[in-house]
Design an enzyme around this catalytic site. Structure first.
Site, mmCIF file in Angstrom:
data_model
loop_
_atom_site.group_PDB
_atom_site.id
_atom_site.type_symbol
_atom_site.label_atom_id
_atom_site.label_comp_id
_atom_site.label_asym_id
_atom_site.label_seq_id
_atom_site.Cartn_x
_atom_site.Cartn_y
_atom_site.Cartn_z
ATOM 1 N N LYS A 176 0.856 -1.181 0.000
ATOM 2 C CA LYS A 176 0.000 0.000 0.000
ATOM 3 C C LYS A 176 0.897 1.237 0.000
ATOM 4 C CE LYS A 176 -4.458 0.983 2.120
ATOM 5 N NZ LYS A 176 -5.442 0.517 3.105
ATOM 6 N N GLU A 200 -19.162 -5.513 10.537
ATOM 7 C CA GLU A 200 -20.079 -4.744 11.402
ATOM 8 C C GLU A 200 -21.179 -5.630 12.008
ATOM 9 O OE1 GLU A 200 -19.100 -3.789 8.379
ATOM 10 O OE2 GLU A 200 -18.086 -1.880 8.680
ATOM 11 N N ARG A 253 -25.060 -2.034 7.762
ATOM 12 C CA ARG A 253 -24.729 -3.460 7.628
ATOM 13 C C ARG A 253 -25.248 -4.268 8.813
ATOM 14 N NH1 ARG A 253 -20.323 -4.800 4.098
ATOM 15 N NH2 ARG A 253 -21.200 -4.203 2.065
HETATM 16 C C1 LIG Z 1 -18.927 -2.015 5.151
HETATM 17 C C2 LIG Z 1 -17.713 -1.132 5.199
HETATM 18 N N1 LIG Z 1 -17.055 -0.997 6.371
HETATM 19 C C3 LIG Z 1 -15.968 -0.198 6.430
HETATM 20 C C4 LIG Z 1 -15.524 0.491 5.329
HETATM 21 C C5 LIG Z 1 -14.352 1.448 5.441
HETATM 22 N N2 LIG Z 1 -13.223 0.969 4.624
HETATM 23 C C6 LIG Z 1 -12.970 1.438 3.433
HETATM 24 S S1 LIG Z 1 -11.619 0.764 2.746
HETATM 25 C C7 LIG Z 1 -11.347 -0.184 4.134
HETATM 26 C C8 LIG Z 1 -10.179 -1.098 4.215
HETATM 27 C C9 LIG Z 1 -10.128 -1.949 2.995
HETATM 28 O O1 LIG Z 1 -8.977 -2.773 3.072
HETATM 29 P P1 LIG Z 1 -8.614 -3.620 1.786
HETATM 30 O O2 LIG Z 1 -9.828 -4.245 1.246
HETATM 31 O O3 LIG Z 1 -7.503 -4.497 2.174
HETATM 32 O O4 LIG Z 1 -8.158 -2.545 0.704
HETATM 33 P P2 LIG Z 1 -6.804 -1.681 0.700
HETATM 34 O O5 LIG Z 1 -7.203 -0.316 1.227
HETATM 35 O O6 LIG Z 1 -5.814 -2.377 1.556
HETATM 36 O O7 LIG Z 1 -6.396 -1.625 -0.737
HETATM 37 C C10 LIG Z 1 -12.323 0.046 5.080
HETATM 38 C C11 LIG Z 1 -12.380 -0.584 6.417
HETATM 39 C C12 LIG Z 1 -16.254 0.328 4.129
HETATM 40 N N3 LIG Z 1 -15.912 1.001 3.004
HETATM 41 N N4 LIG Z 1 -17.316 -0.481 4.098
HETATM 42 MG MG LIG Z 2 -5.521 -4.343 2.098
#
Ligand SMILES: Cc1ncc(C[n+]2csc(CCOP(=O)(O)OP(=O)(O)O)c2C)c(N)n1
Ligand SMILES: [Mg+2]
Ligand SMILES: CC(=O)[C@@H](O)[C@H](O)COP(=O)(O)O
Length: 632
Positions: free
Chosen positions: A281, A366, A394
């Site tokens: 990242k 959630e 959710r």
């Molecule tokens: C239901 C929900 N909960 C929380 C979030 C907040 N959120 C957005 S991106 C993320 C982390 C995503 O991690 P990953 O899928 O590994 O993607 P990366 O950012 O590492 O590329 C979170 C918790 C969301 N978008 N949707």
């Molecule tokens: Mg990730």
């Protein structure tokens, strides 16, 4: 940025050779850093998928092949390669391109995302649709290791693995959610990432037994069986293989040739495939690599230092929540803080550092978080689930079925309640009053300022039933802190008196109501302003008093009108046979609100002092004329 200038569609990407693609990747990174340093956005996730996106658009035929981006915060590179690079000055800006996939923006955005863990379900639906219509296309879900911890993703894997749909799941594993990823799945992926031992063990076993004459072969067969059972523990991807997927990987997610070769292989496979790629990242920008949490979603920043460009301001509601929870937890050992993969965004980092045993990050889960809290409450703890309004959507059934039906003392700290600004439709917290207010046993509060948030947290802890406190993505007003004392439940607060009009408001709309009253004062119209405070239970005595006061009542809320605070007041007045015609509601009509700054969106919605004051003058003229006629 010579090469990037030539890119107007995926077809132009396909014409580049390996070296040119590497150069394009470098140019895209420079472009992302330069643009996002001005607009803000999800820089870290997008820097991590530059090569992935180039390889995807090199091998597959978007939009015939469907690419679904999970969460979609990492779709900037996809937007650059699909003809939108010239619109990045307006990224996440009012009337500019969104920071998430939007079908109206491009045919290459085949499914809209923003909430996590939806991509596999959507892509599987598209794959099954292709099968039913005998249409030949690939259906691809690009999902991160964080999003893979979401229940929906596992439900979809379970379904896909049992069928023969041609689905390609690309697992973008960078060991990060917003914070470091958590959970057993994350640990498994880490083992797969960093697991040289298994392949060495396999070779060593074969070499060792081959040295033993005669019995060697017999033992080797036994060892083969041992090795196979070992495989179930360590070898890459066995978990996914066992779920019915063909597992390919793990591969270097920053090596375009390896990615293209693997995607070509995946194209030939039948049935569900999972390609596991390893990325970093923030790749290519040191500050983002060193601080992936901050650069997950960053405001405008200085490129040279990586430091956010921020005006000095009072602590945010989120910060006050986090600090107050620490203060309360020092006195109450039963307080447990829960987050669903968003410790920083919900202000729980300090709590996690001070009370590590009383802090739980469940990953992007959630639904699980809510019922986990119910279990903790059942055992006498005081769980506080800090969650964005939009993401609590959710956990609706869990709030109703597992917490409120059992009347368990769980506290829902609902952050980002109201318009959130640049994340737009998928993230505005403008529906929680509607989806919570009808649930029995639940108390719902909203503070007018950060000091009242503190009092509400204290009030919630003094209650032995479920409580939701909703507060905005805003800075406070710099109000000095006073000692924590509970409020009188179900009581509104009278802010100012005026004989001509009454405004009842909640949250930051109380400040707006005061501004409206000031505008009207200048026009000789005097306004009573009431801080609603409790959305449930309502202050019946106050409402009776207001409804019979002979003045129109304006209700202001930064929330959907349907089922909102104003609706609650109307319902109450109707049930008490009070005259509901005196009430006018101001809030968000029956539509989704796009992205922009909060002020721009409030202007668009007519939620400004000038516009409401104008409405008040017009309304009062009609109201007084009507009453005059009626009295003749
Ligand atoms: C239901 C929900 N909960 C929380 C979030 C907040 N959120 C957005 S991106 C993320 C982390 C995503 O991690 P990953 O899928 O590994 O993607 P990366 O950012 O590492 O590329 C979170 C918790 C969301 N978008 N949707
Ligand atoms: Mg990730
Ligand atoms: C993509 C996503 O859902 C989160 O990164 C969200 O954008 C964070 O919002 P805040 O900036 O309000 O914390």
């Amino acid at each position: 940025m010579t090469l990037l200038k030539t890119i107007s569609s995926p077809e132009t990407v396909k014409q580049l050779n390996a070296n040119e693609k590497r150069q394009l990747a470098a140019e895209i990174r420079d472009f992302l850093i330069e643009k996002v340093s001005k607009t803000g956005g999800h820089l870290g996730p997008n820097l991590g998928v530059v090569e992935l996106t180039i390889a995807l658009h090199s091998v597959f035929e978007s939009p015939k092949d469907k690419i679904v981006w999970d969460v979609g915060h990492q779709s900037y590179v996809h937007k650059i390669l699909t003809g939108r690079k010239d619109e990045f000055e307006g990224l996440r800006c009012y009337k500019g391109i969104s920071g998430f996939p939007k079908c109206k923006e491009s045919e290459h955005d085949v499914f809209e995302t923003g909430h996590s863990s939806t991509s596999i379900s959507a892509a599987l639906g598209m794959a099954i649709a292709g099968q039913l219509r005998n249409e030949e296309y690939h259906s691809i879900a690009v999902i991160g290791d964080g999003a893979m911890t979401g229940g929906m993703a596992l439900e979809a894997l379970n379904h896909a693995g049992h069928g023969d749909a041609n689905l390609i799941v690309i697992l973008n594993d960078n060991e990060m959610s917003i914070a470091p990823n958590v959970g057993a799945l994350s640990n498994y992926l880490t083992r797969v990432r960093t697991d040289p031992n298994y392949s060495r063990a396999k070779d060593d076993i074969e070499l060792f037994f081959k040295k033993i004459p005669a019995i060697g072969n017999t033992m080797l067969k036994t060892a083969e069986r041992i090795k196979d059972s070992l495989k179930y523990l360590f070898v890459s991807g066995m978990l996914f293989e066992e779920l019915g997927f063909t597992y390919l990987g793990p591969i270097d997610g920053h090596n375009i040739e390896d990615l293209e070769m693997t995607f070509q292989q995946a194209k030939k496979c039948k049935g569900p495939i999972l390609v596991h790629i390893l990325t970093k990242k923030g790749q290519g920008y040191e500050p983002a690599i060193e601080n992936p949490d901050l650069f997950h979603g960053v405001g405008p920043f200085c490129i040279d230092t990586g430091r956010p460009i921020k005006e000095p301001c009072p602590p945010s509601f989120t910060q006050v929540f986090g600090e107050t929870l620490v203060e309360l937890a020092e006195k109450d050992p039963n307080i447990i803080a829960i987050t669903a993969a968003m410790p920083t965004g919900t202000g729980l980092k300090a709590f996690a550092q001070k009370f590590p045993k009383r802090f739980i990050d469940v990953g992007i889960a959630e639904q699980h978080a809510v019922t986990l809290a119910a279990g903790l409450a059942r055992q006498g703890f005081r769980p506080v689930f800090a969650v964005y309004s939009t993401f609590l959507q959710r956990g609706y059934d869990q709030v109703l079925h597992d917490v409120c039906l059992q009347n368990l003392p769980v506290i829902f700290a609902i952050d980002r309640a109201g318009l959130v600004g640049q994340d737009g439709e998928t993230h505005h917290g403008v529906f929680d009053i509607s989806y919570l207010r009808h649930i029995p046993n639940l108390t719902i509060m909203m503070p007018k300022d950060e000091e009242e948030l503190r009092q509400m947290m204290c009030t919630a802890l003094s209650m032995q039933s479920p409580v939701a406190i909703r507060y905005p993505r805003l800075n406070g007003y710099g109000i000095p802190q006073s000692s924590l004392s509970p409020l009188l439940t179900g009581k509104m607060e009278s802010i100012r008196q005026g004989k001509d009009l009454t405004i009842v408001a909640i949250g930051p709309m109380v400040e707006l109501a005061n501004e409206v009253a000031n505008v009207l004062d200048g026009k000789g119209i005097h306004t009573t302003v009431i801080n609603g405070r409790f959305i449930k239970p309502l202050d019946g005595a106050m409402l009776h008093n207001l409804a019979t006061g002979g003045r129109p009542i304006f209700v202001l809320e930064e929330h959907a009108l349907q089922g909102g605070f104003g609706s609650a007041i109307l319902e109450f007045m109707e049930s008490e046979q009070l005259d509901t015609s005196v009430v006018r509601r101001f809030g968000i009509p029956d539509e989704f609100v796009e992205h922009g700054t909060r002020d721009q969106l409030l202007e668009q919605l007519g939620l400004t002092a000038e516009k409401i004051a104008f409405q008040a003058q017009k309304h009062l003229l009609e109201y007084n004329a009507y009453n005059k006629t009626a009295s003749l």
